[in-house]
Write a protein that holds these residues in place. Structure first.
Motif, mmCIF file in Angstrom:
data_model
loop_
_atom_site.group_PDB
_atom_site.id
_atom_site.type_symbol
_atom_site.label_atom_id
_atom_site.label_comp_id
_atom_site.label_asym_id
_atom_site.label_seq_id
_atom_site.Cartn_x
_atom_site.Cartn_y
_atom_site.Cartn_z
ATOM 1 N N UNK A 82 0.767 -1.180 -0.059
ATOM 2 C CA UNK A 82 0.105 0.130 -0.094
ATOM 3 C C UNK A 82 0.769 1.192 0.048
ATOM 4 N N UNK A 83 0.175 2.438 -0.013
ATOM 5 C CA UNK A 83 0.874 3.891 -0.012
ATOM 6 C C UNK A 83 1.683 3.766 1.284
ATOM 7 N N UNK A 84 1.405 3.116 2.517
ATOM 8 C CA UNK A 84 2.080 3.390 3.663
ATOM 9 C C UNK A 84 3.314 2.393 3.820
ATOM 10 N N UNK A 85 3.499 1.693 2.443
ATOM 11 C CA UNK A 85 4.710 0.952 2.444
ATOM 12 C C UNK A 85 5.825 1.283 1.497
ATOM 13 N N UNK A 86 6.437 0.301 0.716
ATOM 14 C CA UNK A 86 7.435 0.503 -0.235
ATOM 15 C C UNK A 86 7.660 -0.436 -0.970
ATOM 16 N N UNK A 87 8.664 -0.533 -2.050
ATOM 17 C CA UNK A 87 8.956 -1.346 -2.853
ATOM 18 C C UNK A 87 10.074 -1.398 -3.779
ATOM 19 N N UNK A 88 10.372 -2.145 -4.613
ATOM 20 C CA UNK A 88 11.522 -2.233 -5.373
ATOM 21 C C UNK A 88 11.015 -2.483 -7.135
ATOM 22 N N UNK A 89 11.457 -1.468 -8.013
ATOM 23 C CA UNK A 89 11.243 -1.186 -9.149
ATOM 24 C C UNK A 89 12.265 -1.651 -10.188
ATOM 25 N N UNK A 90 12.473 -2.859 -10.631
ATOM 26 C CA UNK A 90 13.543 -3.260 -11.569
ATOM 27 C C UNK A 90 12.825 -2.863 -12.957
ATOM 28 N N UNK A 91 13.564 -1.825 -13.843
ATOM 29 C CA UNK A 91 13.040 -1.229 -14.888
ATOM 30 C C UNK A 91 14.005 -1.812 -16.257
ATOM 31 N N UNK A 92 13.306 -1.951 -17.359
ATOM 32 C CA UNK A 92 14.316 -2.042 -18.599
ATOM 33 C C UNK A 92 13.724 -1.023 -19.630
ATOM 34 N N UNK A 135 6.357 0.639 14.580
ATOM 35 C CA UNK A 135 6.924 -0.274 13.815
ATOM 36 C C UNK A 135 6.830 0.300 12.492
ATOM 37 N N UNK A 136 6.457 1.435 12.067
ATOM 38 C CA UNK A 136 6.419 1.866 10.762
ATOM 39 C C UNK A 136 7.778 2.764 10.187
ATOM 40 N N UNK A 137 8.279 2.321 9.164
ATOM 41 C CA UNK A 137 9.031 3.502 8.581
ATOM 42 C C UNK A 137 8.489 4.423 7.845
ATOM 43 N N UNK A 138 9.146 5.357 7.283
ATOM 44 C CA UNK A 138 8.676 6.552 6.519
ATOM 45 C C UNK A 138 8.380 5.722 5.191
ATOM 46 N N UNK A 139 7.017 5.810 4.702
ATOM 47 C CA UNK A 139 6.599 5.174 3.400
ATOM 48 C C UNK A 139 7.626 5.590 2.124
ATOM 49 N N UNK A 140 7.927 4.873 1.153
ATOM 50 C CA UNK A 140 8.526 5.099 -0.092
ATOM 51 C C UNK A 140 7.604 5.074 -1.399
ATOM 52 N N UNK A 141 6.322 4.151 -1.183
ATOM 53 C CA UNK A 141 5.727 3.954 -2.587
ATOM 54 C C UNK A 141 5.481 5.129 -3.381
ATOM 55 N N UNK A 142 4.522 6.153 -2.486
ATOM 56 C CA UNK A 142 4.248 7.247 -3.222
ATOM 57 C C UNK A 142 5.387 7.851 -3.938
ATOM 58 N N UNK A 143 6.365 8.446 -3.462
ATOM 59 C CA UNK A 143 7.480 8.759 -4.029
ATOM 60 C C UNK A 143 8.052 8.044 -5.238
#
Length: 582
Positions: A82-92, A135-143
């Motif tokens: 969700x927007x309150x989480x984060x992720x990794x985007x591998x792009x080509x 428990x929460x880190x600063x979210x990264x997904x919106x950025x």
């Protein structure tokens, strides 16, 4: 195409024209195609896959589709991301023939020192580490969504986010996994008024088939669409996030929210047989581990070995890679990570030399001088578009429903990624993985992750794959790569039985029916401990499985696209769709 399992195979293929829809029936050319015949998207939810195609039909590319799928999953899979989480985007980027890794991982708040997570006896306070504001880190997904749309997409963020905004406002049917997940986390979820306002809006917990609407989340997405990252990290939304965290005893500052930035990193790449593997660098631990494991295994022809020998060698490679994960890996912006050494073929050769072909190496005999499970409720999607652009994306809030905390008025369910740090050196986190100084929390630091979005590229094929599954993400991607290397098709790869070893605890874990009794017995005579699920031993017929692999493949010789969503997925009905006019 439907099967009787009632599981959703969430792979939709968008063909450029009616001729390309029948490309698989044509005589394969002898020259590899330069562009795919259409677009393929595999995700864990049909509504998210459709959001991606809606963006493609609007003139977008794979990167616009990635924004749309990611945001839609943030609405329909709150159990996973969700927007309150984060992720990794591998792009080509096919036009520039460039691979890039966009790191939208969460970061540690300034207040989150290791001491803050210890109880009066100096032991790790598990509740603080996994539930609520600390428990929460600063979210990264919106950025991350804003960055990808502005740097790589064609469409304005308003267009790419439109499907997610609609899903949040109008709602979607609750599915069984969401209902079960809420039941497991209900005690935590119902501590917080903002969470109750979302999930108990009708007075009762979410029930399969009812419509879940999230109007506050729709408004937050609209502000993100209108103002980009500033619409989340500054202004009204940011103030509500800070107020909601503070109301529950946490401390976030306006400055650290406004300072959040994604990081573009160079992907890891290495060879395995005829493939180039392109995968995640630190702060993911997955790419380094894959390089070690595959380069160790490359010396053996695994296809010629009996099942016990093959599992034994694969487990020994896993064991050594996870040992290094424990001690060496962390956020490269904060610690010196010896990536070049750990991924060098000569280092793999040295590790290989310590493997006895017929005996297990007890984990305690590997050096344990401080020289190392995210939850399964992460999500992954894979995309190839008609220009050859591709995206492999894994995103998460960590445990089921993250921290359980929704700051009132935002609709944003916050992650509990702080537990992925080594909050107390040598103390395992919620999933059994431990760490030391390299992964200790510091303000602004990214916690180590197992998310491993990956590309496989050869002269005649391109595959995109990834999965949720905590620390088992890494070994599931490993087994998927080995499957593609043996010429399995995407559906066969997604269905492969899974086993796992992570150095500590010193045991092989396995899905139901992944290791039969005779093979398990042989492994045990070699010195392994094999944990076979109780249902496998008892013959109860129930299933013990993990992961939700999503993969797409472009056959460049026949110029066809194919893909698969994990048959273990409990969402919806199995369905594969081909269309010439989408």
């Amino acid at each position: 195409m439907r099967n009787g399992s009632g599981l959703l195979l969430l792979v939709l293929l968008l063909c450029a024209n009616s001729a390309s829809a029948s490309a698989a029936e044509a005589t394969p050319t002898l020259v590899a195609a330069k562009q795919p015949p259409g677009t393929a998207i595999a995700s864990a939810h049909a509504l998210a896959t459709e959001a991606g195609f809606e963006t493609i039909r609007a003139g977008g590319n794979a990167f616009d589709a990635a924004v749309a799928v990611s945001a839609a999953l943030s609405v329909v899979e709150p159990i996973s991301s969700g927007l309150g989480g984060g992720g990794f985007f591998l792009l080509h980027d096919a036009r520039n023939q460039r691979d890039v890794f966009v790191d939208a991982r969460e970061t540690a708040p300034i207040a989150a020192t290791p001491e803050a997570y210890l109880d009066e006896d100096g032991e790790l306070d598990r509740d603080l580490a996994t539930n609520g504001p600390w428990a929460a880190g600063i979210p990264g997904l919106p950025a991350g969504l804003d960055h990808i749309a502005s740097r790589y997409g064609r469409l304005p963020l308003e267009t790419s986010l439109a499907p997610a905004i609609r899903l949040a406002r109008e709602g979607f049917p609750v599915y069984a996994r969401l209902e079960r997940g809420y039941a497991r986390r209900r005690e935590v979820m119902e501590r917080y008024p903002g969470t109750r306002a979302v999930f108990l809006a009708d007075g009762d917990p979410p029930t399969e088939g009812e419509i879940l609407r999230q109007p506050d989340l729709a408004r937050t997405l609209e502000r993100l669409a209108e103002h980009g990252a500033d619409g989340f990290y500054r202004g009204e939304v940011a103030e509500k996030l800070r107020a909601g965290v503070a109301a529950e005893g946490g401390r976030w500052t306006a400055e650290e929210l406004a300072a959040y930035r994604v990081r573009e990193r160079e992907p890891l790449r290495f060879g395995y047989h005829d493939w180039e593997i392109v995968t995640a660098p630190p702060p993911s631990s997955g790419g380094v581990a894959l390089a070690q494991m595959l380069q160790i295994l490359e010396a053996w022809d695994l296809s010629t070995l009996d099942a016990a020998s093959r599992i034994h060698l694969t487990v020994e490679a896993m064991r050594r890679a996870f040992r290094d994960r424990t001690f060496y890996l962390g956020d490269p912006d904060f610690v010196e990570v010896p990536v070049e050494l750990l991924t060098h073929p000569a280092y793999a050769a040295g590790l290989r030399a310590t493997i006895h072909p017929e005996r297990a190496t007890p984990s305690q005999l590997l050096s344990g001088e401080p020289t190392p499970l995210e939850d399964e409720h992460t999500t992954h999607f894979s995309i190839i578009d008609s220009e050859g652009n591709r995206a492999s994306v894994t995103q998460t809030v960590n445990l089921t429903f993250g921290s359980g905390l929704v700051p009132p008025g935002t609709g944003v369910l916050l992650n509990n990624e702080m537990d992925d740090f080594a909050l107390k050196p040598g103390t395992p986190n919620a999933f059994g993985v431990m760490g030391y100084a390299a992964n200790a929390p510091e303000p602004g630091k990214r916690m180590l992750s197992s998310m491993t979005p990956t590309f496989m590229v050869s002269d005649d094929r391109v595959a995109v794959l990834g999965t949720p599954g905590g620390s088992r993400i890494i070994t599931m991607v490993l087994l998927g790569i080995l499957g593609f290397d043996e010429d399995l098709d995407p559906q066969q790869v997604a269905a492969l039985p899974r086993f796992h070893h992570q150095w500590m605890p010193d045991a092989i874990s396995a899905e139901s029916n992944a290791i039969d009794a005779d093979v398990a017995a042989k492994l045990e005579t070699m010195g392994h401990t094999v944990k076979r699920p109780p249902d496998t031993v008892s013959g109860s017929g129930s299933s013990h499985t993990w992961g939700n692999l999503q993969t797409v493949q472009w056959d460049r010789v026949g110029n066809t696209l194919s893909g698969a969503s994990d048959p273990r997925s409990p969402v919806g009905e199995a369905d594969v769709e081909l269309s010439a006019d989408r």
